[in-house]
Design a protein around this motif. Structure first.
Motif, PDB file in Angstrom:
ATOM      1  N   ILE A 154       0.842  -1.207   0.000  1.00 42.16           N
ATOM      2  CA  ILE A 154       0.000   0.000   0.000  1.00 42.16           C
ATOM      3  C   ILE A 154       0.873   1.253   0.000  1.00 42.16           C
ATOM      4  O   ILE A 154       0.619   2.198  -0.760  1.00 42.16           O
ATOM      5  CB  ILE A 154      -0.966  -0.017   1.204  1.00 42.16           C
ATOM      6  N   VAL A 155       1.928   1.284   0.826  1.00 40.47           N
ATOM      7  CA  VAL A 155       2.836   2.437   0.826  1.00 40.47           C
ATOM      8  C   VAL A 155       3.485   2.595  -0.543  1.00 40.47           C
ATOM      9  O   VAL A 155       3.636   3.711  -1.057  1.00 40.47           O
ATOM     10  CB  VAL A 155       3.911   2.301   1.930  1.00 40.47           C
ATOM     11  N   ASP A 156       3.850   1.460  -1.149  1.00 42.37           N
ATOM     12  CA  ASP A 156       4.426   1.468  -2.495  1.00 42.37           C
ATOM     13  C   ASP A 156       3.482   2.137  -3.489  1.00 42.37           C
ATOM     14  O   ASP A 156       3.897   2.942  -4.330  1.00 42.37           O
ATOM     15  CB  ASP A 156       4.696   0.028  -2.940  1.00 42.37           C
ATOM     16  N   LEU A 157       2.206   1.786  -3.396  1.00 44.29           N
ATOM     17  CA  LEU A 157       1.205   2.359  -4.294  1.00 44.29           C
ATOM     18  C   LEU A 157       1.098   3.872  -4.087  1.00 44.29           C
ATOM     19  O   LEU A 157       1.085   4.645  -5.049  1.00 44.29           O
ATOM     20  CB  LEU A 157      -0.157   1.721  -4.052  1.00 44.29           C
ATOM     21  N   GLU A 192       3.287   5.916  -2.855  1.00 43.73           N
ATOM     22  CA  GLU A 192       4.518   6.555  -3.356  1.00 43.73           C
ATOM     23  C   GLU A 192       4.495   6.634  -4.878  1.00 43.73           C
ATOM     24  O   GLU A 192       4.854   7.663  -5.468  1.00 43.73           O
ATOM     25  CB  GLU A 192       5.739   5.779  -2.868  1.00 43.73           C
ATOM     26  N   SER A 193       4.066   5.536  -5.540  1.00 37.21           N
ATOM     27  CA  SER A 193       4.058   5.533  -7.013  1.00 37.21           C
ATOM     28  C   SER A 193       3.046   6.537  -7.561  1.00 37.21           C
ATOM     29  O   SER A 193       3.218   7.052  -8.659  1.00 37.21           O
ATOM     30  CB  SER A 193       3.764   4.127  -7.545  1.00 37.21           C
ATOM     31  N   GLU A 194       1.991   6.838  -6.783  1.00 37.07           N
ATOM     32  CA  GLU A 194       1.020   7.854  -7.191  1.00 37.07           C
ATOM     33  C   GLU A 194       1.506   9.261  -6.856  1.00 37.07           C
ATOM     34  O   GLU A 194       0.838  10.249  -7.181  1.00 37.07           O
ATOM     35  CB  GLU A 194      -0.337   7.598  -6.518  1.00 37.07           C
ATOM     36  N   GLY A 195       2.657   9.358  -6.164  1.00 36.99           N
ATOM     37  CA  GLY A 195       3.252  10.668  -5.900  1.00 36.99           C
ATOM     38  C   GLY A 195       2.584  11.456  -4.795  1.00 36.99           C
ATOM     39  O   GLY A 195       2.654  12.687  -4.781  1.00 36.99           O
ATOM     40  N   ARG A 196       1.951  10.762  -3.836  1.00 38.64           N
ATOM     41  CA  ARG A 196       1.267  11.472  -2.759  1.00 38.64           C
ATOM     42  C   ARG A 196       2.137  11.516  -1.509  1.00 38.64           C
ATOM     43  O   ARG A 196       2.954  10.626  -1.261  1.00 38.64           O
ATOM     44  CB  ARG A 196      -0.060  10.786  -2.413  1.00 38.64           C
ATOM     45  N   ALA A 197       1.941  12.563  -0.694  1.00 36.90           N
ATOM     46  CA  ALA A 197       2.631  12.646   0.594  1.00 36.90           C
ATOM     47  C   ALA A 197       2.119  11.524   1.499  1.00 36.90           C
ATOM     48  O   ALA A 197       0.945  11.150   1.444  1.00 36.90           O
ATOM     49  CB  ALA A 197       2.367  14.006   1.235  1.00 36.90           C
ATOM     50  N   VAL A 198       3.003  10.997   2.342  1.00 32.04           N
ATOM     51  CA  VAL A 198       2.676   9.823   3.153  1.00 32.04           C
ATOM     52  C   VAL A 198       2.915  10.110   4.632  1.00 32.04           C
ATOM     53  O   VAL A 198       3.892  10.766   5.000  1.00 32.04           O
ATOM     54  CB  VAL A 198       3.556   8.606   2.757  1.00 32.04           C
ATOM     55  N   VAL A 199       2.004   9.596   5.474  1.00 34.26           N
ATOM     56  CA  VAL A 199       2.207   9.529   6.923  1.00 34.26           C
ATOM     57  C   VAL A 199       1.819   8.117   7.358  1.00 34.26           C
ATOM     58  O   VAL A 199       0.812   7.583   6.887  1.00 34.26           O
ATOM     59  CB  VAL A 199       1.347  10.573   7.668  1.00 34.26           C
ATOM     60  N   ILE A 200       2.638   7.510   8.220  1.00 31.78           N
ATOM     61  CA  ILE A 200       2.327   6.176   8.743  1.00 31.78           C
ATOM     62  C   ILE A 200       1.677   6.329  10.113  1.00 31.78           C
ATOM     63  O   ILE A 200       2.248   6.960  11.014  1.00 31.78           O
ATOM     64  CB  ILE A 200       3.601   5.310   8.884  1.00 31.78           C
ATOM     65  N   GLY A 201       0.480   5.777  10.272  1.00 31.29           N
ATOM     66  CA  GLY A 201      -0.201   5.784  11.558  1.00 31.29           C
ATOM     67  C   GLY A 201      -0.204   4.388  12.173  1.00 31.29           C
ATOM     68  O   GLY A 201      -0.651   3.439  11.531  1.00 31.29           O
ATOM     69  N   LEU A 202       0.355   4.265  13.369  1.00 26.71           N
ATOM     70  CA  LEU A 202       0.350   2.974  14.084  1.00 26.71           C
ATOM     71  C   LEU A 202      -0.850   2.960  15.015  1.00 26.71           C
ATOM     72  O   LEU A 202      -0.808   3.481  16.133  1.00 26.71           O
ATOM     73  CB  LEU A 202       1.658   2.798  14.872  1.00 26.71           C
ATOM     74  N   ASN A 203      -1.962   2.393  14.539  1.00 25.28           N
ATOM     75  CA  ASN A 203      -3.207   2.386  15.291  1.00 25.28           C
ATOM     76  C   ASN A 203      -3.228   1.245  16.313  1.00 25.28           C
ATOM     77  O   ASN A 203      -2.419   0.317  16.231  1.00 25.28           O
ATOM     78  CB  ASN A 203      -4.385   2.265  14.320  1.00 25.28           C
ATOM     79  N   ARG A 226      14.142   0.820   7.211  1.00 25.81           N
ATOM     80  CA  ARG A 226      14.724  -0.310   6.479  1.00 25.81           C
ATOM     81  C   ARG A 226      13.790  -0.831   5.386  1.00 25.81           C
ATOM     82  O   ARG A 226      14.233  -1.146   4.276  1.00 25.81           O
ATOM     83  CB  ARG A 226      15.026  -1.432   7.483  1.00 25.81           C
ATOM     84  N   LEU A 227      12.502  -0.909   5.682  1.00 27.26           N
ATOM     85  CA  LEU A 227      11.551  -1.534   4.765  1.00 27.26           C
ATOM     86  C   LEU A 227      11.009  -0.577   3.708  1.00 27.26           C
ATOM     87  O   LEU A 227      10.544  -1.013   2.655  1.00 27.26           O
ATOM     88  CB  LEU A 227      10.373  -2.117   5.559  1.00 27.26           C
ATOM     89  N   LEU A 228      11.061   0.728   3.991  1.00 21.86           N
ATOM     90  CA  LEU A 228      10.459   1.711   3.084  1.00 21.86           C
ATOM     91  C   LEU A 228      11.460   2.817   2.732  1.00 21.86           C
ATOM     92  O   LEU A 228      11.248   3.995   3.025  1.00 21.86           O
ATOM     93  CB  LEU A 228       9.207   2.318   3.727  1.00 21.86           C
ATOM     94  N   PRO A 229      12.585   2.449   2.093  1.00 23.51           N
ATOM     95  CA  PRO A 229      13.605   3.464   1.778  1.00 23.51           C
ATOM     96  C   PRO A 229      13.105   4.521   0.797  1.00 23.51           C
ATOM     97  O   PRO A 229      13.637   5.620   0.740  1.00 23.51           O
ATOM     98  CB  PRO A 229      14.742   2.639   1.174  1.00 23.51           C
ATOM     99  N   GLN A 230      12.062   4.198   0.010  1.00 24.64           N
ATOM    100  CA  GLN A 230      11.562   5.156  -0.988  1.00 24.64           C
ATOM    101  C   GLN A 230      10.853   6.341  -0.356  1.00 24.64           C
ATOM    102  O   GLN A 230      10.614   7.365  -1.012  1.00 24.64           O
ATOM    103  CB  GLN A 230      10.637   4.446  -1.998  1.00 24.64           C
ATOM    104  N   VAL A 231      10.485   6.225   0.950  1.00 22.65           N
ATOM    105  CA  VAL A 231       9.909   7.367   1.673  1.00 22.65           C
ATOM    106  C   VAL A 231      10.717   7.601   2.952  1.00 22.65           C
ATOM    107  O   VAL A 231      10.162   7.803   4.025  1.00 22.65           O
ATOM    108  CB  VAL A 231       8.401   7.171   1.977  1.00 22.65           C
ATOM    109  N   ARG A 232      12.035   7.571   2.801  1.00 23.20           N
ATOM    110  CA  ARG A 232      12.931   7.737   3.944  1.00 23.20           C
ATOM    111  C   ARG A 232      12.583   8.994   4.731  1.00 23.20           C
ATOM    112  O   ARG A 232      12.371  10.062   4.172  1.00 23.20           O
ATOM    113  CB  ARG A 232      14.376   7.829   3.446  1.00 23.20           C
TER     114      ARG A 232
END
Length: 446
Positions: free
Chosen positions: A282-285, A287-298, A319-325
């Motif tokens: 999902i994060v990959d998707l 990123e590929s759509e070029g949107r800003a990302v925030v990870i929420g740990l619910n 480590r797992l998501l270097p494309q949104v370092r």
């Protein structure tokens, strides 16, 4: 409003700046009979009737050494083409198609951007033979036009309406407009609807322990600290069994639409089982759509008693998501209402980074230093040369490099440059685009 972009391109002295002034409705661009008056890109808001757009006036396209002034002007023009949603390619109808028009018509055609061919200086039917000659450029039907007298504006309006995307509603400061667009996405049962109900303070969305209760993406207007927010809840994203183009497609098309609608996407993870394969997809998707990302740990209330867990999960994310370092990782509980302010501050910060622009002077000062510290490798005994860089777009930040043999640049070196841009210009967590533009003599054959 985030207006679509139109670049005016052509060899010197065909009337590009006169056309620019006509489109913006006032004399912003310097106009002179001497070729090469416009040295830099000039921008303004243009309109014809109900069609509005951002218009860029460019220096004339000329063959020149990349390090010369003319070469740098050409690089700026190429950057404008890269940035544009449509290109107005201008020729002088009275002079007809000249040999120097053709290589630049080829450059525009190779860009893949929609092109509208303008046969300028055709007032009163003058130059119609030259306008017909323009068919030979292979850029479609020319529009006979007079930038000086405004003839042909109706035809240009129709052509622009066909090729330009609808302008995005945008609201940077939260006043008026539709506000900041935020989508909440994640696997089924990550707690998306529970979180949104807590955010807006009412049970607007159906929730329950069964996975997949939300079937459609739902849009809600909300206000956070005086800022208007447009929230999108989405159905849980499941994988398809089939893999297409090596990227796992996600089954819920409504969720995909919500991601494309959004400016910032909160990817909600279940803190009890975070960073599952589907979370990463999902994060990959996003990123590929070029949107800003925030990870929420619910559901953080269920694991809050584990010391050091948040630090460990942030390291896992790097480590797992270097494309949104550098992406923000926020712990929260939708059920208890904890961490929502932290989450929303991260969303606003991510939007600011996503929209950031960096001046060309700063980028090239960084580039000089980056090349000195780690020069590009040699290919077949000839060193790759990177001469120039500029930012061509924001939302997300998109940079272009100009030089020789850039198509041979190894992926490891482009990663070095992207990581350098991220660090130097404080661009954590946002997708970064890097286009490589090999500059060569357009008059060479083959």
């Amino acid at each position: 409003m985030d207006l679509p972009t139109v670049a005016i391109v052509g060899r010197p002295n065909v009337g590009k700046s006169t056309l620019f002034n006509r489109l913006v409705g006032r004399k912003l661009a310097l106009v002179d009979d001497r070729p090469g008056v416009t040295r830099d890109r000039r921008e303004g808001e243009g309109f014809i009737g109900d069609v509005a757009f951002r218009v860029i006036d460019t220096a004339g396209l000329e063959e020149a050494d990349a390090d010369s002034l003319l070469g740098r002007m050409r690089a700026q023009t190429e950057a404008a083409i890269l940035e544009a949603d449509a290109v107005l390619f201008v020729i002088d109808a009275r002079a007809g198609v000249l040999p120097s028009d053709r290589p630049f018509a080829e450059l525009v055609r190779r860009s893949g951007c929609p092109v509208i061919l303008i046969a300028n200086k055709a007032e009163g039917g003058a130059g119609m033979a030259g306008a017909y000659d323009a068919f030979s450029l292979g850029l479609g039907d020319p529009i006979p036009f007079s930038a000086e007298h405004g003839e042909g504006l109706g035809s240009l309006q129709d052509a622009l309406r066909e090729v330009l995307p609808e302008p995005d509603e945008e609201d940077e400061d939260g006043e008026g407009g539709k506000g900041l667009r935020v989508a909440i996405v994640g696997r089924p049962n990550a707690g998306k609807s529970t979180l949104i109900n807590r955010m807006i303070g009412e049970d607007r969305l159906l929730v329950g322990p069964e996975a997949g209760i939300t079937r459609d993406s739902i849009s809600l207007d909300w206000e956070w600290r005086g800022r208007r927010i447009k929230l999108h809840d989405t159905a849980g994203m499941r994988r398809r069994a089939r893999i297409d183009d090596k990227l796992e497609k996600l089954a819920v098309s409504d969720g995909l639409r919500a991601v494309r609608f959004a400016e910032v996407v909160v990817v909600l993870l279940d803190a009890t089982i975070p960073f599952e394969k589907q979370d990463l997809t999902i994060v990959d998707l996003v990123e590929s759509e070029g949107r800003a990302v925030v990870i929420g740990l619910n559901k953080w209330d269920l694991v809050a008693d584990q010391p050091g867990l948040l630090k460990t999960l942030r390291e896992d994310c790097t480590r797992l998501l270097p494309q949104v370092r550098g992406v923000s990782v926020v712990s929260l509980s939708g059920l208890a209402g904890d961490g929502i302010d932290k989450l929303m501050q991260a969303v606003v910060d991510a939007s600011e980074v996503w929209s950031r622009r960096v001046s060309t002077a700063r980028i090239n000062a960084w580039l000089t230093d980056a090349l000195q510290r780690n020069p590009p490798p040699a290919v077949s005994g000839r060193r790759i040369k990177i001469r120039y860089a500029t930012q061509v777009k924001s939302r997300p930040p998109h940079f272009a490099l100009f030089g020789n043999q850039l198509d041979a640049l190894p992926k490891s070196y482009t990663r070095y440059l992207v990581n350098g841009l991220r660090e130097a210009f404080d661009l954590p967590g946002t997708p970064i685009r890097l286009s490589l533009r090999t500059t060569k003599n357009p008059f060479e054959k083959g």
